[in-house]
Design a protein around this motif. Structure first.
Motif, mmCIF file in Angstrom:
data_model
loop_
_atom_site.group_PDB
_atom_site.id
_atom_site.type_symbol
_atom_site.label_atom_id
_atom_site.label_comp_id
_atom_site.label_asym_id
_atom_site.label_seq_id
_atom_site.Cartn_x
_atom_site.Cartn_y
_atom_site.Cartn_z
ATOM 1 N N LEU A 160 -24.193 2.641 -33.723
ATOM 2 C CA LEU A 160 -25.085 2.618 -34.724
ATOM 3 C C LEU A 160 -26.659 1.697 -34.253
ATOM 4 O O LEU A 160 -27.803 1.918 -34.753
ATOM 5 C CB LEU A 160 -24.780 2.271 -36.275
ATOM 6 C CG LEU A 160 -23.843 3.441 -35.967
ATOM 7 C CD1 LEU A 160 -23.048 2.718 -37.599
ATOM 8 C CD2 LEU A 160 -25.130 4.442 -36.996
ATOM 9 N N SER A 161 -25.905 0.161 -33.421
ATOM 10 C CA SER A 161 -26.816 -0.805 -33.696
ATOM 11 C C SER A 161 -27.647 0.110 -31.892
ATOM 12 O O SER A 161 -29.325 -0.309 -32.520
ATOM 13 C CB SER A 161 -25.943 -1.875 -33.572
ATOM 14 O OG SER A 161 -26.793 -2.878 -33.350
ATOM 15 N N LYS A 162 -27.075 0.162 -31.298
ATOM 16 C CA LYS A 162 -27.894 0.578 -30.068
ATOM 17 C C LYS A 162 -28.575 1.869 -30.528
ATOM 18 O O LYS A 162 -29.257 2.135 -29.492
ATOM 19 C CB LYS A 162 -26.756 1.245 -29.467
ATOM 20 C CG LYS A 162 -26.291 0.213 -28.692
ATOM 21 C CD LYS A 162 -25.245 0.410 -26.806
ATOM 22 C CE LYS A 162 -24.367 -0.847 -26.991
ATOM 23 N NZ LYS A 162 -23.452 -0.439 -25.846
ATOM 24 N N HIS A 163 -28.521 2.985 -31.528
ATOM 25 C CA HIS A 163 -29.720 4.057 -31.568
ATOM 26 C C HIS A 163 -30.562 2.972 -32.285
ATOM 27 O O HIS A 163 -31.321 4.321 -33.396
ATOM 28 C CB HIS A 163 -29.070 4.928 -32.614
ATOM 29 C CG HIS A 163 -28.364 5.713 -32.070
ATOM 30 N ND1 HIS A 163 -27.079 5.493 -30.917
ATOM 31 C CD2 HIS A 163 -28.093 7.426 -30.499
ATOM 32 C CE1 HIS A 163 -26.849 6.001 -30.106
ATOM 33 N NE2 HIS A 163 -27.578 7.550 -30.483
ATOM 34 N N GLY A 164 -30.645 2.108 -32.670
ATOM 35 C CA GLY A 164 -31.661 1.665 -33.432
ATOM 36 C C GLY A 164 -31.221 1.104 -35.276
ATOM 37 O O GLY A 164 -32.420 1.029 -35.827
ATOM 38 N N TYR A 165 -30.219 1.527 -35.869
ATOM 39 C CA TYR A 165 -29.425 1.337 -37.128
ATOM 40 C C TYR A 165 -29.762 0.048 -37.361
ATOM 41 O O TYR A 165 -29.065 -0.356 -36.217
ATOM 42 C CB TYR A 165 -28.949 2.010 -37.661
ATOM 43 C CG TYR A 165 -29.280 3.680 -37.530
ATOM 44 C CD1 TYR A 165 -30.173 4.366 -38.814
ATOM 45 C CD2 TYR A 165 -28.821 4.949 -36.369
ATOM 46 C CE1 TYR A 165 -30.197 5.935 -38.948
ATOM 47 C CE2 TYR A 165 -29.440 6.008 -36.564
ATOM 48 C CZ TYR A 165 -29.377 6.633 -37.477
ATOM 49 O OH TYR A 165 -30.312 7.420 -37.401
ATOM 50 N N PRO A 166 -30.134 -0.476 -38.780
ATOM 51 C CA PRO A 166 -29.657 -1.880 -38.495
ATOM 52 C C PRO A 166 -28.275 -2.449 -39.067
ATOM 53 O O PRO A 166 -27.768 -2.088 -40.322
ATOM 54 C CB PRO A 166 -30.667 -2.223 -40.084
ATOM 55 C CG PRO A 166 -30.543 -0.978 -40.880
ATOM 56 C CD PRO A 166 -30.827 0.069 -39.440
ATOM 57 N N VAL A 167 -27.891 -2.890 -38.385
ATOM 58 C CA VAL A 167 -26.116 -3.335 -38.260
ATOM 59 C C VAL A 167 -25.711 -4.894 -38.092
ATOM 60 O O VAL A 167 -26.746 -5.784 -37.787
ATOM 61 C CB VAL A 167 -25.870 -2.724 -37.189
ATOM 62 C CG1 VAL A 167 -24.330 -3.057 -37.181
ATOM 63 C CG2 VAL A 167 -25.466 -1.476 -37.253
ATOM 64 N N ILE A 168 -25.621 -5.409 -39.690
ATOM 65 C CA ILE A 168 -24.977 -6.294 -39.614
ATOM 66 C C ILE A 168 -23.340 -6.525 -38.600
ATOM 67 O O ILE A 168 -22.412 -5.902 -39.740
ATOM 68 C CB ILE A 168 -24.742 -7.455 -41.016
ATOM 69 C CG1 ILE A 168 -26.110 -7.778 -41.415
ATOM 70 C CG2 ILE A 168 -24.402 -8.505 -40.946
ATOM 71 C CD1 ILE A 168 -26.846 -8.165 -42.600
ATOM 72 N N ASP A 169 -22.721 -7.109 -38.364
ATOM 73 C CA ASP A 169 -21.066 -7.217 -37.204
ATOM 74 C C ASP A 169 -21.078 -8.395 -37.520
ATOM 75 O O ASP A 169 -21.037 -9.716 -37.008
ATOM 76 C CB ASP A 169 -21.801 -7.148 -35.835
ATOM 77 C CG ASP A 169 -19.976 -6.561 -35.116
ATOM 78 O OD1 ASP A 169 -19.501 -7.272 -36.256
ATOM 79 O OD2 ASP A 169 -19.871 -6.201 -34.019
ATOM 80 N N LEU A 170 -20.005 -8.331 -38.676
ATOM 81 C CA LEU A 170 -19.301 -9.836 -39.430
ATOM 82 C C LEU A 170 -18.348 -9.825 -38.631
ATOM 83 O O LEU A 170 -18.362 -11.530 -38.493
ATOM 84 C CB LEU A 170 -18.909 -8.971 -40.786
ATOM 85 C CG LEU A 170 -19.748 -8.638 -41.967
ATOM 86 C CD1 LEU A 170 -19.142 -8.416 -43.703
ATOM 87 C CD2 LEU A 170 -21.291 -9.938 -42.115
ATOM 88 N N GLU A 171 -17.716 -9.243 -37.640
ATOM 89 C CA GLU A 171 -16.811 -9.736 -37.141
ATOM 90 C C GLU A 171 -16.870 -10.060 -35.974
ATOM 91 O O GLU A 171 -16.207 -11.565 -35.361
ATOM 92 C CB GLU A 171 -15.340 -8.192 -36.585
ATOM 93 C CG GLU A 171 -14.915 -7.273 -37.815
ATOM 94 C CD GLU A 171 -13.603 -6.476 -37.230
ATOM 95 O OE1 GLU A 171 -14.344 -6.843 -35.833
ATOM 96 O OE2 GLU A 171 -12.606 -6.561 -37.461
ATOM 97 N N LYS A 172 -17.824 -9.618 -34.934
ATOM 98 C CA LYS A 172 -18.248 -10.126 -33.882
ATOM 99 C C LYS A 172 -19.278 -11.851 -34.586
ATOM 100 O O LYS A 172 -19.328 -12.900 -33.411
ATOM 101 C CB LYS A 172 -19.970 -9.456 -33.805
ATOM 102 C CG LYS A 172 -20.363 -9.828 -32.335
ATOM 103 C CD LYS A 172 -21.592 -9.152 -31.585
ATOM 104 C CE LYS A 172 -22.303 -9.907 -30.623
ATOM 105 N NZ LYS A 172 -23.596 -8.663 -30.346
ATOM 106 N N MET A 173 -19.560 -11.784 -35.616
ATOM 107 C CA MET A 173 -20.390 -12.898 -35.409
ATOM 108 C C MET A 173 -18.854 -14.850 -36.092
ATOM 109 O O MET A 173 -18.771 -15.568 -36.143
ATOM 110 C CB MET A 173 -20.981 -13.353 -36.858
ATOM 111 C CG MET A 173 -22.587 -12.512 -36.568
ATOM 112 S SD MET A 173 -23.337 -11.939 -38.240
ATOM 113 C CE MET A 173 -22.901 -11.054 -39.135
#
Length: 348
Positions: A160-173
């Motif tokens: 979704l992020s690569k397609h330009g949608y706003p994403v907050i990736d909590l696990e990554k952070m």
């Protein structure tokens, strides 16, 4: 003379133009927590900082300054060379905006390189982050991605992020996947680092109509979500992914790659072994020991993770839930895209 800059002025400057932040603290300090987007050009490495600190404690300020000057003077050409590669306006900072950042800014000024110094250093930034998270109001609506363990939620968020949608990736952070095995192969964040990354993402997406986020618990590994975000997440629309068990096992194998860390998985399993019926626990243990990870994962899903998940999601009312039946993660992704398109049409 170099110019001191306040944190509000620095944040405003970042919104107007590309601005490079340079953390001149040691690599260890930098890795523990910094201002997101900063680069590290340290005055002292970890060993040098420890040496100067010991001299400070045992012999006093002047002796520590003298030894620090000896160390820094030897690496000065390389230090300057790194700054010369920066083509944007820049600001240097250390812990309190004290000796290290003052030294860096002064030396750069003498070499004709213009740099600001952040007043109060990262300590001021940390105080601001804490205050922001306490008083924050996040305006966008949330689409909360839920699903049984292995449903490909993280992979879908990344797409979704690569397609330009706003994403907050909590696990990554957080540097954690949210399960008992979630830290394996990753570097878990501490609360300071997580908070800094989170407030950066919140500011980035504050004016978006919606943001995708994963349905995590309040605690992710070593860190906790701020109350305002956890409450908003719990009261937002929940998207529940339903994938076949076989697909979920494949996703977990691909994500965790347990064959790379077999002993870590065996050790982590001991933490939950007592919560699983003894004959099943024995089967899982034997499967891990023989590296039959597919079987171990299937049993863990059936007898541990799925029952826990079902219990934790019962409190969501039907009007707050959308179930997405999918054969694969890609299928789930396409259906989410279609849902977003329909949602946008209705809102327009």
């Amino acid at each position: 003379m170099f110019q001191d800059i306040s944190l509000p002025d620095l944040l405003a400057s970042q919104e107007k133009e590309t601005h490079t932040l340079v953390d001149v603290r040691s690599p260890k300090e930098f890795n523990e927590a910094t201002i997101p987007g900063s680069i590290n050009i340290p005055i002292f490495n970890d060993e040098e900082r420890a040496e100067v600190g010991t001299i400070y404690k045992q012999q006093g300020v002047e002796a520590a300054k003298e030894r620090g000057l000896q160390i820094f003077s030897q690496k000065l050409p390389a230090f300057i060379a790194e700054f010369k590669q920066i083509e944007t306006p820049m600001t240097v900072f250390c812990w309190r905006g004290g000796m290290r950042s003052k030294t860096a800014a002064t030396v750069l000024e003498l070499m004709g390189i213009r740099a600001n110094r952040l007043m109060g250093g990262i300590r001021t930034y940390r105080q601001w982050v804490v205050q922001e998270l306490e008083n924050q109001q996040f305006k966008p609506k949330l689409f909360v991605l839920n699903g049984y363990t292995g449903s490909g939620k993280t992979a879908i968020l990344q797409r979704l992020s690569k397609h330009g949608y706003p994403v907050i990736d909590l696990e990554k952070m957080a540097g954690h996947r949210g399960s008992i095995f979630g830290q394996i192969g990753l570097e878990p964040s501490n609360q300071k680092k997580f908070d800094s990354l989170l407030i950066s993402e919140i500011r980035r997406y504050q004016d978006e109509p919606f943001v995708f986020i994963e349905g995590e618990s309040k605690r992710i590994g070593k860190v906790y979500l701020p109350p305002f975000l956890n409450e908003k997440k719990e009261n937002s629309l929940q998207l529940f992914l339903h994938l076949p068990v076989e697909e979920r096992v494949r996703n977990i194998l691909e994500d965790y790659q347990p064959w790379e860390y077999p002993h870590h998985f065996e050790e982590a399993f001991q933490l939950i072994k007592k919560r699983i019926h003894t004959p099943i626990a024995k089967q899982i243990e034997e499967a891990l020991e023989s590296h039959d990870f597919a079987l171990a994962i299937k049993l863990l899903l059936e007898y541990y993770y799925d029952p826990k998940y079902e219990y934790s999601t019962k409190h969501y009312p039907d009007k707050q839930r959308i179930t997405i039946e999918a054969a694969t993660t890609d299928d789930a992704f396409q259906k989410i895209l279609q849902m977003v398109k329909v949602s946008n049409q209705h809102s327009n």
